[in-house]
Scaffold this active site. Structure first.
Site, mmCIF file in Angstrom:
data_model
loop_
_atom_site.group_PDB
_atom_site.id
_atom_site.type_symbol
_atom_site.label_atom_id
_atom_site.label_comp_id
_atom_site.label_asym_id
_atom_site.label_seq_id
_atom_site.Cartn_x
_atom_site.Cartn_y
_atom_site.Cartn_z
ATOM 1 N N HIS A 35 30.594 26.322 29.783
ATOM 2 C CA HIS A 35 30.368 25.826 31.150
ATOM 3 C C HIS A 35 30.016 24.333 31.104
ATOM 4 C CE1 HIS A 35 30.633 29.700 32.983
ATOM 5 N NE2 HIS A 35 29.461 30.159 32.625
ATOM 6 N N LYS B 158 30.834 31.263 37.443
ATOM 7 C CA LYS B 158 31.348 32.204 38.452
ATOM 8 C C LYS B 158 32.731 31.829 38.994
ATOM 9 C CE LYS B 158 28.928 35.015 38.264
ATOM 10 N NZ LYS B 158 28.575 35.743 36.998
ATOM 11 N N SER C 287 29.308 34.379 44.684
ATOM 12 C CA SER C 287 29.256 35.113 43.417
ATOM 13 C C SER C 287 27.986 34.740 42.643
ATOM 14 C CB SER C 287 30.511 34.795 42.600
ATOM 15 O OG SER C 287 30.496 35.501 41.393
HETATM 16 S S1 PPS Z 1 30.176 33.630 34.480
HETATM 17 O O1 PPS Z 1 28.797 34.198 34.571
HETATM 18 O O2 PPS Z 1 30.182 32.216 34.877
HETATM 19 O O3 PPS Z 1 30.776 33.834 33.184
HETATM 20 O O4 PPS Z 1 30.998 34.461 35.571
HETATM 21 P P1 PPS Z 1 32.570 34.394 35.783
HETATM 22 O O5 PPS Z 1 33.218 35.314 34.836
HETATM 23 O O6 PPS Z 1 33.026 32.973 35.785
HETATM 24 O O7 PPS Z 1 32.751 34.909 37.256
HETATM 25 C C1 PPS Z 1 32.496 36.234 37.659
HETATM 26 C C2 PPS Z 1 33.381 36.490 38.870
HETATM 27 O O8 PPS Z 1 34.731 36.733 38.432
HETATM 28 C C3 PPS Z 1 35.151 37.986 38.957
HETATM 29 N N1 PPS Z 1 36.126 38.622 38.063
HETATM 30 C C4 PPS Z 1 37.363 38.974 38.455
HETATM 31 N N2 PPS Z 1 38.007 38.812 39.639
HETATM 32 C C5 PPS Z 1 39.268 39.302 39.718
HETATM 33 N N3 PPS Z 1 39.901 39.948 38.716
HETATM 34 C C6 PPS Z 1 39.287 40.135 37.520
HETATM 35 N N4 PPS Z 1 39.925 40.783 36.545
HETATM 36 C C7 PPS Z 1 37.961 39.622 37.351
HETATM 37 N N5 PPS Z 1 37.070 39.620 36.346
HETATM 38 C C8 PPS Z 1 35.953 39.009 36.784
HETATM 39 C C9 PPS Z 1 33.863 38.772 39.072
HETATM 40 O O9 PPS Z 1 34.027 39.912 39.893
HETATM 41 C C10 PPS Z 1 32.944 37.717 39.675
HETATM 42 O O10 PPS Z 1 33.276 37.410 41.020
HETATM 43 P P2 PPS Z 1 32.581 38.125 42.276
HETATM 44 O O11 PPS Z 1 33.046 37.352 43.490
HETATM 45 O O12 PPS Z 1 31.105 38.044 42.106
HETATM 46 O O13 PPS Z 1 33.094 39.526 42.304
#
Ligand code: PPS
Length: 280
Positions: free
Chosen positions: A100, A46, A130
């Site tokens: 990860h 996340k 998240s």
């Molecule tokens: S995972 O399951 O570990 O692969 O998840 P991960 O991709 O690391 O994290 C998901 C969070 O990243 C946010 N996200 C973004 N934020 C801003 N801009 C873009 N383009 C973007 N893409 C993914 C996603 O909304 C999750 O955060 P939260 O706070 O839950 O919204």
């Protein structure tokens, strides 16, 4: 291997979700042959993983690299996951992988700076919020009883990915052995174009100004949310990976006492790393 509950198992002191990885796969990484052109994206869960995947893939595609797969999950698969492993040895270069894992699980070949690694961090208060939401929509994770309960487990490291603090410490401790670029979610929110340019430079991809702009455009929250190749919507029965995509949502969940506790833990556990976190 120790089974923790219906959802988690522990192997070599690290916690995994049951069904995604296995001890056999993790052991096999110790003889995984590295190519100099390999690119790994490493994150604690996340922290902006699928966002950085979209950036890396878009940069490579703009630079002329071809991937025969349909979506980002297949173009840049998780190194530790079960599916689609057969073709890893024969995939055309550059091979892109996501993980990860902690450094100790990584193929030993990356130690000689043979491959490139991008490590992305996110402030732990937003990362736990998240993860809390994700645990409610992912059927391979246990639905948390409450935010308070989830935070307790998270700070104890009793979640998939184990301790956030350990992950950050371990990856920041190998910076001199690995060819690694450190980035943060908050830097990417603050100035996506600069982050894209840094990644281009690190990967040795010389994109025109116009192509950099196109990568930025493809990687905005709004565009990724609508892009089925990037947003992982199909991997969830309910809910969305692309939830809020902001800094400071933690303020809607943390009490003052919980926030101060995380501040203290940051100081105790990784204060010596002198990392700066952006909270809003
Ligand atoms: S995972 O399951 O570990 O692969 O998840 P991960 O991709 O690391 O994290 C998901 C969070 O990243 C946010 N996200 C973004 N934020 C801003 N801009 C873009 N383009 C973007 N893409 C993914 C996603 O909304 C999750 O955060 P939260 O706070 O839950 O919204």
């Amino acid at each position: 291997m120790e089974t923790i509950n219906d959802y988690l198992f522990k192997y070599k002191n690290y916690i995994f979700s049951i069904g995604f990885a296995s001890p056999e796969i993790l052991d096999s990484l110790q003889s995984f042959e590295i190519r100099e052109s390999d690119v790994f994206l490493a994150t604690y869960p996340k922290s902006g993983t699928i966002w950085t995947q979209q950036i890396i893939i878009s940069i490579c595609e703009s630079a002329g690299d071809l991937f025969e797969y349909q979506n980002n999950h297949e173009k840049m698969p998780w190194l530790e996951h079960r599916e689609n492993r057969e073709d890893y040895p024969v995939r055309p270069s550059p091979r892109l992988f996501t993980t990860h894992l902690r450094p100790a699980f990584m193929p030993p070949g990356v130690k000689d700076k043979k491959a490139k690694i991008i490590y992305v961090t996110r402030n732990p208060k937003d990362a736990v919020v998240s993860a809390f939401h994700f645990s409610q929509i992912c059927d391979r994770l246990e639905t948390p009883k409450s935010f308070e309960h989830y935070l307790e487990n998270y700070l104890e490291g009793n979640v998939s990915g184990s301790s956030w603090f350990d992950h950050i410490r371990r990856w920041h401790s190998v910076g001199d052995q690995y060819n690694i670029l450190f980035l943060s979610y908050e830097d990417m929110i603050g100035d996506l174009k600069t982050a894209v340019t840094k990644i281009c430079t690190f990967l040795g991809k010389n994109l025109s100004e116009e192509d950099v702009e196109k990568v930025v455009e493809k990687s905005t929250f709004k565009n990724m949310k609508e892009d089925p190749k990037a947003n992982y919507k199909n991997s969830l029965k309910k809910g969305d990976f692309m939830r809020k995509g902001q800094i400071s949502d933690w303020k809607n969940y943390f009490t003052v006492a919980q926030s101060e506790r995380v501040d203290r833990l940051l100081q105790e556990r990784i204060g010596d790393l002198s990392l700066k976190f952006v909270w809003e």
